[in-house]
Motif scaffolding. Structure first.
Motif, PDB file in Angstrom:
ATOM      1  N   LEU A 149      22.903  16.682 -31.128  1.00 34.21           N
ATOM      2  CA  LEU A 149      22.201  17.869 -30.642  1.00 34.21           C
ATOM      3  C   LEU A 149      21.263  18.430 -31.704  1.00 34.21           C
ATOM      4  CD1 LEU A 149      25.082  19.734 -28.761  1.00 34.21           C
ATOM      5  CD2 LEU A 149      23.467  18.050 -27.870  1.00 34.21           C
ATOM      6  N   GLY A 153      17.619  17.080 -30.939  1.00 32.16           N
ATOM      7  CA  GLY A 153      17.150  18.198 -30.128  1.00 32.16           C
ATOM      8  C   GLY A 153      16.732  19.415 -30.925  1.00 32.16           C
ATOM      9  N   GLU A 154      16.948  19.365 -32.254  1.00 32.91           N
ATOM     10  CA  GLU A 154      16.664  20.510 -33.115  1.00 32.91           C
ATOM     11  C   GLU A 154      17.359  21.772 -32.592  1.00 32.91           C
ATOM     12  OE1 GLU A 154      12.293  20.287 -33.193  1.00 32.91           O
ATOM     13  OE2 GLU A 154      12.457  19.467 -35.208  1.00 32.91           O
ATOM     14  N   GLU A 155      18.576  21.592 -32.085  1.00 34.42           N
ATOM     15  CA  GLU A 155      19.366  22.686 -31.536  1.00 34.42           C
ATOM     16  C   GLU A 155      20.161  23.346 -32.668  1.00 34.42           C
ATOM     17  OE1 GLU A 155      20.668  25.482 -30.091  1.00 34.42           O
ATOM     18  OE2 GLU A 155      19.928  24.385 -28.311  1.00 34.42           O
ATOM     19  N   SER A 158      24.060  23.729 -32.468  1.00 36.57           N
ATOM     20  CA  SER A 158      24.656  22.428 -32.137  1.00 36.57           C
ATOM     21  C   SER A 158      26.171  22.411 -32.317  1.00 36.57           C
ATOM     22  CB  SER A 158      24.017  21.324 -32.986  1.00 36.57           C
ATOM     23  OG  SER A 158      24.200  21.587 -34.369  1.00 36.57           O
ATOM     24  N   THR A 200      17.829  23.104 -22.521  1.00 36.39           N
ATOM     25  CA  THR A 200      16.680  22.209 -22.690  1.00 36.39           C
ATOM     26  C   THR A 200      16.838  21.296 -23.893  1.00 36.39           C
ATOM     27  OG1 THR A 200      15.178  23.803 -21.643  1.00 36.39           O
ATOM     28  CG2 THR A 200      14.191  22.101 -23.039  1.00 36.39           C
ATOM     29  N   ARG A 201      17.118  21.861 -25.049  1.00 38.69           N
ATOM     30  CA  ARG A 201      17.192  21.051 -26.274  1.00 38.69           C
ATOM     31  C   ARG A 201      18.371  20.082 -26.242  1.00 38.69           C
ATOM     32  NH1 ARG A 201      13.994  22.852 -30.525  1.00 38.69           N
ATOM     33  NH2 ARG A 201      12.950  24.844 -30.192  1.00 38.69           N
ATOM     34  N   SER A 202      19.492  20.525 -25.708  1.00 40.25           N
ATOM     35  CA  SER A 202      20.671  19.655 -25.674  1.00 40.25           C
ATOM     36  C   SER A 202      20.470  18.483 -24.720  1.00 40.25           C
ATOM     37  CB  SER A 202      21.902  20.457 -25.262  1.00 40.25           C
ATOM     38  OG  SER A 202      22.215  21.438 -26.230  1.00 40.25           O
ATOM     39  N   GLN A 204      17.591  17.206 -23.895  1.00 42.52           N
ATOM     40  CA  GLN A 204      16.622  16.344 -24.562  1.00 42.52           C
ATOM     41  C   GLN A 204      17.318  15.455 -25.587  1.00 42.52           C
ATOM     42  OE1 GLN A 204      12.980  18.096 -26.548  1.00 42.52           O
ATOM     43  NE2 GLN A 204      14.087  17.392 -28.356  1.00 42.52           N
ATOM     44  N   ALA A 205      18.204  16.046 -26.378  1.00 45.39           N
ATOM     45  CA  ALA A 205      18.881  15.291 -27.425  1.00 45.39           C
ATOM     46  C   ALA A 205      19.741  14.174 -26.849  1.00 45.39           C
ATOM     47  CB  ALA A 205      19.742  16.232 -28.269  1.00 45.39           C
ATOM     48  N   HIS A 240       7.203  16.842 -27.556  1.00 42.86           N
ATOM     49  CA  HIS A 240       7.917  17.738 -28.460  1.00 42.86           C
ATOM     50  C   HIS A 240       7.600  17.358 -29.893  1.00 42.86           C
ATOM     51  CE1 HIS A 240      11.195  14.939 -29.554  1.00 42.86           C
ATOM     52  NE2 HIS A 240      11.286  14.631 -28.279  1.00 42.86           N
TER      53      HIS A 240
END
Length: 330
Positions: A149, A153-155, A158, A200-202, A204-205, A240
């Motif tokens: 993540l 995803g840059e979460e 995470s 969204t980020r998760s 994507q990851a 992204h």
């Protein structure tokens, strides 16, 4: 490749600047991410003599048979990953277009498991083969999930999200997109108007991990270098920042301008140029395109012209790739 609503047509992002900057469009072109065929058809109409349509998704190729039929032998449809696009191209070609990420039609199909807005099985496989997102979410340990993540995803949350996933799957396996989205949303503040969905980020990851997208991207850029004849053109659309950074650093290095993975890393030595950059800063959608297609707001286009420098593997260190290896033998 950007999301769309099922009742709206797929609109190729940044198509006008691609056609304008890479003109004249002649000879043999390869669309390495065929999807719904928007770029492919535009290249054919702009003057490409032949279009090689490549996609790892069997559905994209099945759908393409209908629109490709009127073009006859000007279109060649190929099942495969753009990481090996030079092998699928055969002889040296005149142009390559790559539209990175998930396609509109993949997001629109709930059963593919890409969308947090539609309930479906946690799948996310572009090729419909190999590990699924369900496998990762239910089998990886907390640290492995958090790393995916964060790095893909840059979460920033995470570790909090990974802990919640581990806790929830102890009650029952996490099987569907909406259940995972709800778990993630419960870890994060409610989004303000105009902000993206908390998942969204998760999502994507996980998609990037399932499809090994960064490995494919670097291999695809190297393959494009091998496939293009001198004077051939390369266009890459990303959605992204991590993808765009990899493309930018690759092309900067291949244009003989060195580069570095971060400001603390030593600058890489300049190489014999393999590409000439077109529009050095990259191209974003203008106001007219954004009004017509708001999905283009995060898109970035980078283009280059192939020179006659020898094609060689790129030094991965200068690309700043996430250092994360997923065990696919699970």
């Amino acid at each position: 490749m950007m999301p769309s609503n099922s009742d709206s047509p797929h609109i190729p992002v940044l198509l006008d600047p691609i056609l304008a900057h890479l003109a004249p469009i002649t000879g043999v072109w390869l669309d390495g991410t065929l999807g719904a065929g928007g770029y492919a058809r535009a290249l054919l109409e702009a003057g490409a003599d032949q279009l090689i349509g490549l996609d790892r998704d069997p559905l994209a190729l099945q759908m393409a048979k209908d629109w490709a039929a009127p073009y006859g032998d000007r279109v060649r449809l190929v099942a495969g990953n753009f990481a090996q696009l030079d092998q699928h191209a055969g002889d040296l070609i005149d142009g390559v277009v790559l539209d990175l990420g998930v396609s509109s039609m993949q997001l629109d199909q709930a059963e593919r498991g890409f969308s947090f807005a539609k309930d479906g099985p946690l799948d996310m496989r572009m090729s419909q083969e190999g590990l699924t997102a369900r496998d990762l979410v239910n089998d990886l340990d907390e640290a492995e999930l958090a790393d995916i993540l964060y790095h893909f995803g840059e979460e920033r949350a995470s570790r909090r999200i990974a802990r919640a996933i581990i806790r929830e799957r102890q009650n029952a396996p996490i099987e569907t997109t909406l259940r995972l989205a709800a778990i993630i949303s419960g870890c994060l503040p409610r989004p303000k108007p105009g902000q993206s969905h908390p998942a969204t980020r998760s999502f994507q990851a996980l998609r990037i991990a399932v499809n090994a997208e960064f490995d494919a991207l670097v291999a695809g850029l190297e393959a494009a270098e091998r496939a293009l004849k001198p004077g051939g053109k390369l266009a890459v659309v990303s959605f992204h920042s991590m993808e765009d950074r990899v493309v930018k650093r690759f092309l900067t290095a291949r244009a003989g301008q060195g580069g570095r993975a971060n400001r603390f890393a030593p600058e890489a030595p300049a190489e014999a140029p393999r590409f000439r950059l077109i529009e050095r800063r990259g191209v974003s959608a203008d106001a007219e395109e954004l009004a017509r297609n708001p999905r283009a707001r995060s898109a970035r286009l980078r283009m280059a012209e192939r020179l006659d420098g020898p094609a060689e593997p790129v030094d991965r260190q200068i690309l700043g790739l996430p250092r994360l290896t997923l065990d696919r033998s699970r």
